[in-house]
Scaffold this motif. Sequence first.
Motif, PDB file in Angstrom:
ATOM      1  N   UNK A 103      41.711  35.715  49.161  1.00 53.94           N
ATOM      2  CA  UNK A 103      42.210  34.755  48.175  1.00 53.94           C
ATOM      3  C   UNK A 103      41.295  34.665  46.957  1.00 53.94           C
ATOM      4  N   UNK A 104      39.981  34.746  47.195  1.00 49.82           N
ATOM      5  CA  UNK A 104      39.016  34.627  46.107  1.00 49.82           C
ATOM      6  C   UNK A 104      38.811  35.939  45.357  1.00 49.82           C
ATOM      7  N   UNK A 105      38.874  37.030  46.069  1.00 50.36           N
ATOM      8  CA  UNK A 105      38.549  38.331  45.471  1.00 50.36           C
ATOM      9  C   UNK A 105      39.368  38.648  44.220  1.00 50.36           C
ATOM     10  N   UNK A 106      40.688  38.397  44.190  1.00 52.63           N
ATOM     11  CA  UNK A 106      41.456  38.714  42.978  1.00 52.63           C
ATOM     12  C   UNK A 106      41.067  37.889  41.763  1.00 52.63           C
ATOM     13  N   UNK A 107      40.328  36.788  41.976  1.00 49.29           N
ATOM     14  CA  UNK A 107      39.928  35.935  40.852  1.00 49.29           C
ATOM     15  C   UNK A 107      38.641  36.407  40.190  1.00 49.29           C
ATOM     16  N   UNK A 108      37.965  37.370  40.819  1.00 46.83           N
ATOM     17  CA  UNK A 108      36.730  37.930  40.260  1.00 46.83           C
ATOM     18  C   UNK A 108      37.091  39.268  39.630  1.00 46.83           C
ATOM     19  N   UNK A 109      37.252  39.277  38.320  1.00 43.64           N
ATOM     20  CA  UNK A 109      37.877  40.433  37.699  1.00 43.64           C
ATOM     21  C   UNK A 109      37.078  41.002  36.535  1.00 43.64           C
ATOM     22  N   UNK A 110      37.366  42.263  36.258  1.00 43.14           N
ATOM     23  CA  UNK A 110      36.988  42.899  35.003  1.00 43.14           C
ATOM     24  C   UNK A 110      38.211  43.698  34.587  1.00 43.14           C
ATOM     25  N   UNK A 111      38.829  43.300  33.495  1.00 47.92           N
ATOM     26  CA  UNK A 111      40.112  43.870  33.106  1.00 47.92           C
ATOM     27  C   UNK A 111      39.918  45.196  32.383  1.00 47.92           C
ATOM     28  N   UNK A 112      40.229  46.268  33.081  1.00 50.43           N
ATOM     29  CA  UNK A 112      40.073  47.606  32.514  1.00 50.43           C
ATOM     30  C   UNK A 112      41.163  47.937  31.504  1.00 50.43           C
ATOM     31  N   UNK A 113      42.220  47.143  31.491  1.00 50.49           N
ATOM     32  CA  UNK A 113      43.332  47.433  30.584  1.00 50.49           C
ATOM     33  C   UNK A 113      43.126  46.871  29.189  1.00 50.49           C
ATOM     34  N   UNK A 114      42.141  45.993  29.013  1.00 51.29           N
ATOM     35  CA  UNK A 114      41.858  45.465  27.680  1.00 51.29           C
ATOM     36  C   UNK A 114      41.297  46.559  26.773  1.00 51.29           C
ATOM     37  N   UNK A 115      41.573  46.445  25.487  1.00 48.79           N
ATOM     38  CA  UNK A 115      40.980  47.366  24.504  1.00 48.79           C
ATOM     39  C   UNK A 115      39.567  46.875  24.218  1.00 48.79           C
ATOM     40  N   UNK A 116      38.597  47.678  24.592  1.00 48.74           N
ATOM     41  CA  UNK A 116      37.198  47.252  24.538  1.00 48.74           C
ATOM     42  C   UNK A 116      36.348  48.198  23.694  1.00 48.74           C
ATOM     43  N   UNK A 117      35.247  47.649  23.206  1.00 50.95           N
ATOM     44  CA  UNK A 117      34.218  48.477  22.583  1.00 50.95           C
ATOM     45  C   UNK A 117      33.624  49.393  23.654  1.00 50.95           C
ATOM     46  N   UNK A 118      33.509  50.681  23.358  1.00 52.81           N
ATOM     47  CA  UNK A 118      32.995  51.631  24.341  1.00 52.81           C
ATOM     48  C   UNK A 118      31.517  51.410  24.622  1.00 52.81           C
ATOM     49  N   UNK A 119      30.795  50.805  23.681  1.00 55.73           N
ATOM     50  CA  UNK A 119      29.357  50.587  23.864  1.00 55.73           C
ATOM     51  C   UNK A 119      29.064  49.276  24.576  1.00 55.73           C
ATOM     52  N   UNK A 120      29.618  48.154  24.080  1.00 55.49           N
ATOM     53  CA  UNK A 120      29.227  46.839  24.601  1.00 55.49           C
ATOM     54  C   UNK A 120      30.321  46.175  25.441  1.00 55.49           C
ATOM     55  N   UNK A 121      31.481  46.820  25.548  1.00 55.53           N
ATOM     56  CA  UNK A 121      32.586  46.347  26.404  1.00 55.53           C
ATOM     57  C   UNK A 121      33.236  45.054  25.936  1.00 55.53           C
ATOM     58  N   UNK A 122      32.975  44.659  24.697  1.00 54.18           N
ATOM     59  CA  UNK A 122      33.655  43.476  24.179  1.00 54.18           C
ATOM     60  C   UNK A 122      35.141  43.755  24.036  1.00 54.18           C
ATOM     61  N   UNK A 123      35.974  42.766  24.381  1.00 49.42           N
ATOM     62  CA  UNK A 123      37.408  42.893  24.151  1.00 49.42           C
ATOM     63  C   UNK A 123      37.652  42.779  22.648  1.00 49.42           C
ATOM     64  N   UNK A 124      38.225  43.818  22.068  1.00 46.48           N
ATOM     65  CA  UNK A 124      38.413  43.865  20.622  1.00 46.48           C
ATOM     66  C   UNK A 124      39.672  43.108  20.218  1.00 46.48           C
ATOM     67  N   UNK A 125      39.585  42.423  19.106  1.00 46.11           N
ATOM     68  CA  UNK A 125      40.763  41.744  18.578  1.00 46.11           C
ATOM     69  C   UNK A 125      41.677  42.779  17.925  1.00 46.11           C
ATOM     70  N   UNK A 126      42.893  42.375  17.655  1.00 44.26           N
ATOM     71  CA  UNK A 126      43.854  43.294  17.041  1.00 44.26           C
ATOM     72  C   UNK A 126      43.431  43.704  15.632  1.00 44.26           C
ATOM     73  N   UNK A 127      42.545  42.903  15.007  1.00 40.72           N
ATOM     74  CA  UNK A 127      42.093  43.203  13.646  1.00 40.72           C
ATOM     75  C   UNK A 127      40.871  44.126  13.623  1.00 40.72           C
TER      76      UNK A 127
END
Length: 227
Positions: free
Chosen positions: A30-54
């Motif tokens: 029950x708890x495991x699915x709540x601990x996530x790292x979303x690989x589908x987000x568009x991220x910076x390849x260096x720092x992994x920040x989720x990039x905004x559409x702009x």
Amino acid sequence: MKKCVICQNSINEEINLLNLFSSTSTICKNCEPQLTFNLNDRRCKRCLKVLSSEENECLDCLWLSNRYQLINQLYTIYDYQGLIKELMHQYKFMGDVAIAQIVQLPKNILKQYDYIIPAPIHPNKLATRTFDHVTFVLDIQNVNYIQIFETELRQKQSDLTKKQRSLQLNPFRINQEIELENKCILLVDDIYTTGLTIHQLAELLFIRKIRKIDTLTFARGGNNGKI
């Protein structure tokens, strides 16, 4: 019967030939699915920040590069949101050290480095918390590391905007001399948000002709638009 380190509910894990000789899970289904790292987000390849559409390029890395030589790569385990944010607070500030078990460090990454160096904690904070929240995770997983940094006491960084953080002098210093030239270094910290702490640490290492500096954090946060 084993209990989940998060919710304390019993973990019902069927023993079979596939898991007979492996360690049992410390987190329930029950708890495991709540601990996530979303690989589908568009991220910076260096720092992994989720990039905004702009953002065509990472504005955080661009901002840091105006002052610091950038680290090569950030690795992280979770996104700093939801349940993981609550658990990290419970771990760091309420002393629930059992929570450290949810941070499973990637051994295949750790073995690639000459030195693993954790971010330091000020002695006053260590006395208050009674444990170092970064090295505790390394210790329970038998990771070899060296601590060459010490720090001045700083205002709580989460209370400051990114601009206020950037105006602070580098609070860190190296307290021992070791041969670092041409070495691969992995810096370890709990949370990467603006990247200032990591780059202030890296600033002291790059002048020693390091081959490469990467970073591993337990979670990757966002700056919440604070500038």
